[in-house]
Design a protein around this motif. Sequence first.
Motif, PDB file in Angstrom:
ATOM      1  N   PRO A 267       0.712   9.203   3.280  1.00 17.33           N
ATOM      2  CA  PRO A 267       1.574   8.241   2.591  1.00 17.33           C
ATOM      3  C   PRO A 267       1.944   7.060   3.477  1.00 17.33           C
ATOM      4  O   PRO A 267       1.961   7.148   4.710  1.00 17.33           O
ATOM      5  N   LEU A 268       2.249   5.959   2.832  1.00 16.91           N
ATOM      6  CA  LEU A 268       2.758   4.731   3.437  1.00 16.91           C
ATOM      7  C   LEU A 268       1.703   3.973   4.241  1.00 16.91           C
ATOM      8  O   LEU A 268       1.587   2.753   4.122  1.00 16.91           O
TER       9      LEU A 268
ATOM     10  N   ASN B 284      -1.381  -1.754  -3.356  1.00 12.83           N
ATOM     11  CA  ASN B 284      -0.280  -1.025  -2.718  1.00 12.83           C
ATOM     12  C   ASN B 284       1.044  -1.255  -3.444  1.00 12.83           C
ATOM     13  O   ASN B 284       1.867  -0.332  -3.574  1.00 12.83           O
TER      14      ASN B 284
ATOM     15  N   GLY C 120       3.245   1.698  -5.044  1.00  3.70           N
ATOM     16  CA  GLY C 120       4.608   1.993  -4.616  1.00  3.70           C
ATOM     17  C   GLY C 120       5.647   1.809  -5.696  1.00  3.70           C
ATOM     18  O   GLY C 120       6.643   2.544  -5.738  1.00  3.70           O
ATOM     19  N   ASN C 121       5.457   0.845  -6.589  1.00  5.24           N
ATOM     20  CA  ASN C 121       6.479   0.531  -7.587  1.00  5.24           C
ATOM     21  C   ASN C 121       6.268   1.204  -8.934  1.00  5.24           C
ATOM     22  O   ASN C 121       7.210   1.279  -9.736  1.00  5.24           O
TER      23      ASN C 121
ATOM     24  N   GLN D 279       3.766   5.906  -7.770  1.00 12.39           N
ATOM     25  CA  GLN D 279       4.510   6.899  -6.994  1.00 12.39           C
ATOM     26  C   GLN D 279       5.747   7.407  -7.731  1.00 12.39           C
ATOM     27  O   GLN D 279       5.963   8.626  -7.811  1.00 12.39           O
TER      28      GLN D 279
ATOM     29  N   HIS E 190      13.188  10.461   0.781  1.00 12.58           N
ATOM     30  CA  HIS E 190      13.408   9.045   1.078  1.00 12.58           C
ATOM     31  C   HIS E 190      12.262   8.531   1.949  1.00 12.58           C
ATOM     32  O   HIS E 190      11.627   9.283   2.700  1.00 12.58           O
ATOM     33  N   ALA E 191      11.999   7.223   1.852  1.00 13.52           N
ATOM     34  CA  ALA E 191      10.906   6.637   2.625  1.00 13.52           C
ATOM     35  C   ALA E 191      11.121   6.815   4.128  1.00 13.52           C
ATOM     36  O   ALA E 191      10.155   6.990   4.885  1.00 13.52           O
TER      37      ALA E 191
ATOM     38  N   VAL F  30       9.985  10.254   5.041  1.00 12.03           N
ATOM     39  CA  VAL F  30       8.519  10.287   5.056  1.00 12.03           C
ATOM     40  C   VAL F  30       7.978   9.671   6.345  1.00 12.03           C
ATOM     41  O   VAL F  30       7.072  10.213   6.986  1.00 12.03           O
ATOM     42  N   LEU F  31       8.552   8.537   6.740  1.00 16.23           N
ATOM     43  CA  LEU F  31       8.091   7.865   7.949  1.00 16.23           C
ATOM     44  C   LEU F  31       8.341   8.729   9.192  1.00 16.23           C
ATOM     45  O   LEU F  31       7.465   8.856  10.062  1.00 16.23           O
TER      46      LEU F  31
ATOM     47  N   VAL G 275       4.027  15.412   5.558  1.00  8.98           N
ATOM     48  CA  VAL G 275       4.825  15.049   4.377  1.00  8.98           C
ATOM     49  C   VAL G 275       4.932  16.210   3.388  1.00  8.98           C
ATOM     50  O   VAL G 275       6.045  16.512   2.924  1.00  8.98           O
TER      51      VAL G 275
END
Length: 422
Positions: free
Chosen positions: A313-314, A348, A352-353, A356, A367-368, A371-372, A391
């Motif tokens: 992800p991301l 992307n 993402g909007n 996902q 939360h992002a 994930v990061l 993740v």
Amino acid sequence: MGLFDWIKRGKRTTPAADRAEQAGRAEQTDRADESAASASAAARESVERGAAAARGASAAPTGQRAPMWGDRVGVVATRSVQILAIVAVASIIVFAMTQLSLVIIPLVLALILASAIHPLVRFMRVKGVPSILATWIALLALIVILGGVGWLIVWAVRSQWNDLVSSAADGIDALQDYVQHLPFSISSDQIDDAKDWAVGFLTSSQFGSGALAGVSATASFITGLFLMVVVLFFFLKDGPKIWEFLLRPFTGASYERARRIGDKTVDVLGGYVRGTATVAAVDAVGIGIALAIIGVPLALPLAVVVFLTAFIPLVGATAAGILAALVALVANGPVAALVVIIVVIAVNQLEGNFLQPVVMARSLKLHALVVLLALTAGTILGGIVGAVLSVPIAAVAWGIVSVWNGPNDPAEPARQKRPETV
């Protein structure tokens, strides 16, 4: 007075006897009062001791010190030692897992894949297909799909490799001419030195040792792949039986909690893989079509790479998009590369909007930032495989917390205790 008169009037005491009797009664009354006072004092003392115990008042008598670990500093010290012990045990577990990565990683991958295709196996069993036959059908279908994807990448690269090499040579020459006209000066000698360094590294002993390490890594990969297929077969065939066997030590509420944790783990892992595959397919199709329209070489293999890296992800799809832009820059020039970058950004944003939140809403409630951080920790501990697995493992951990006390009753620290309007 005669005898008969004394009998008629009854027995009368003398004044001295009356005073003695009154004194005896007073003494009895005093003793009763003293007993009542003693009982009252004892009751008050008992009540005071109970209140002191309820308040946690365990202070030492006047003039004596409290126990060393009984004050607040001692409590903090005790908690600190406990936390350090937990961290030490966790560190030992993580170290053992990194040393046993050849076993742990295939096991986790098999669990994730089994959770993803478990609905298919269950559907075939419900329709009357024997359990062993349903397991073989699901396993062979998965092997055929993954093998087909690998063959497709190899075939596409081999068929377009010569064109890519010639385009890359022309693109490097064009890039060299472009670099020489930059505001800051980069001489041709510096570029030639960079080429010589690259050639020297490829022919050096360091590269050779790296190649040998690559051979060892390939052998480990084949071993892990075989182990993963075997474990996956048994997970598909006897997964519920294996889980019930592991739950034998638990009874009552502990057993129910363990059942909820198992069901939630399978649900989260399966939903994560199916949702991520859907998102990755949309990314690969969108970017692949754009590359084919622009005329970028290796459009099909690059689309497959986009699909595979989207499971990180991301950063996965973005990294694959950058790779596609570099290929377009070398083979087709800066304008084509700019168009590829615009397409990657648009895909992307769509992912993402829209995709996902819709596809991954149930399986990945993270939360992002979480994930990061999970990606960073997984990459440090396990490289690319750690980045892929971090993740879903974090999602499973949160899923376990969310069903700790009941199907919709999370653990006490994670329970919302007030309106959160921030």
